[in-house]
Design an enzyme around this catalytic site. Structure first.
Site: not given
Lengths: 308, 308
Positions: B83, B164, B167, B169-170, B172-173
């Site tokens: 998905h 936000g 960029k 989240h490293p 969690a996207g």
């Protein structure tokens, strides 16, 4: 299978004195495990009809509390009103809603009748499905001649109460307790002024003249509106669902070139009764009432999972 | 007007590790003011879909708790699944149910998106009715190229998050938060094996080819059963009610001499959607949902009048 849920529609012989009416209704309010859906007093009938749903135990407790109020304030020796009655607490029907069947409500009625006599001293007749004598299935047989006649006739074997002594309570008379299926009051209004058509259709549909087994009905004129009405009680909506009654009336009306203008649901009805018709017309296969968000929420609320 | 009630269907990018799935779902359970209706994990999609209903505040609190679990256990750098997704908490739609409208849910989505970014450090895109840029109404525009492409493209002005920094989240996207109307998944199965008929009917009924404005639909073959299916999403059941969709399909099917064999409601639907069809077919005038015992009980439960 979850907790049993019933409806109870006690009828009290007080429709005029507001403070008494309020005191009778009060025990049904804010009681854990039961909910007061409706209470309506009729001045002409001099009668109060309370509609409550919930678990049997809290409803029974509330009934006894309300009955004590009724007994201390209603005197059948002086009571007058348009509706037939034999007691201050005239009729108490127990009606199955969920997780209990009619036989379960008969048991409730019998056990409650005994407790009612013991705690109030008011003798009890069982009616409907809870009748112990076949003729007492019908309320009108038990109430024949009303309080005034029953006072002397109560000593006759055929009029003796089912619970208690053959003697009425000196002011509160006697009470009729029983069990019945949920009843839907449903009217179908037709686009003609000819009352004969309503009468013919009522005859075709109702049990008493050979129609559907669980339907009662009469034809009426709605003179102000130039329409006629087939006024129905559906006493078993599972066996005679709404859609079948409506389609039968549409079919019969066709022979007179008359169409259904509108229908009316008078009072309450269970979700299942109306879902059933939606599912019929929409041809939904494998439908589960728990697919309805609101009903899933209700299931959860009754399991204390929602406390919003 | 009672308390607002919403549905929320958060999608998390975890459909395989049972203990993580359970930990994500846990905050939605036994929480005052909200009820978990369903949670289903799909291994192929590697995705978890939770369905919860209730008051906005407890749902938002549960969402944040669940999100913290998801963030600490899901790493998009390693996540694979069928998905499309851009984040550990991939999509959060707010859906109006009662005493709140779509505009109210847009406000909720915007406020929650800000709080979500502040508390989790995961940037947010707004979609559906909550979109701040018209093209972002569509999820597929926001998710184009998924996490892998967005990681580098997020710095481009047209792909910059609504809340936000530009960029991801490293691990969690990013997350997509929005508001939409309640969607009913509804299938109509027809008595023919000719898929062309299902496709023609889908075309006649759906918005994209000029049919009903709030209906999406495709024609499918049900090969095992020798039937065809018109598979539909009704995205606004108030404007395009079930009965109208079914009657339109019956009408179109007639030209091919084909009849509706059955229909299916897939998943949940609000009581009003199905009452509305019953009331249409039965021609009930002046019907009030509070005449339905179960719904009256639910109203009372939500007012804390029933504690059974």
């Amino acid at each position: 299978m979850g907790a049993p849920m019933i409806e109870c529609v006690p009828n009290f012989s007080e429709g005029r004195r507001d403070e008494i009416i309020e005191a009778i209704v009060r025990p049904f309010k804010n009681r854990k495990g039961c909910a007061l859906l409706d209470s309506r007093a009729d001045k002409d009938h001099n009668r109060l009809v309370v509609t409550v749903v919930g678990s049997p135990e809290p409803i029974e407790d509330a009934l006894l509390e309300a009955s004590r109020v009724a007994i201390s304030h209603i005197d059948l020796e002086r009571h007058q009103g348009g509706h037939p009655r034999i007691g201050a607490i005239d009729v108490i029907p127990f009606i199955p809603l969920q997780n209990i069947d009619l036989a379960g409500c008969v048991k409730l009625a019998h056990a409650f009748g005994k407790r009612f006599w013991e705690e109030t001293g008011v003798p009890v007749y069982f009616y409907g499905e809870a009748a112990l004598r076949p003729e007492r299935r019908a309320l009108e047989v038990i109430r024949k001649g009303q309080y005034e006649a029953l006072k002397s006739e109560v000593v006759n074997p055929e009029r003796r109460p089912d619970v208690g002594e053959p003697k009425l309570h000196p002011s509160a008379g006697a009470s009729v307790i029983g069990a019945r299926s949920f009843l839907i009051a449903f009217n179908v209004n037709l686009g003609t002024g000819d009352i004969a058509v309503a009468r013919e259709i009522a005859k075709a549909v109702r049990a008493s003249s050979g129609g559907l087994c669980h339907v009662k009905g009469i034809g009426l004129a709605l003179e102000d509106r130039g329409m006629i009405q087939v006024s129905l009680n559906i006493v078993n909506y599972q066996k005679n669902p709404l859609y079948r009654v409506v389609e039968m009336i549409r079919m019969e009306a066709k022979r007179w070139g008359v169409s259904v203008v509108e229908t009316e649901v008078y009072g309450m009805l269970p979700a299942d009764a109306i879902l059933d018709s939606a599912v019929y017309y929409l041809q939904v296969a494998g439908f589960d009432r728990r697919q309805v968000i609101d009903l899933a929420l209700l299931d959860m609320a009754s399991k204390n999972e929602v406390n919003a």
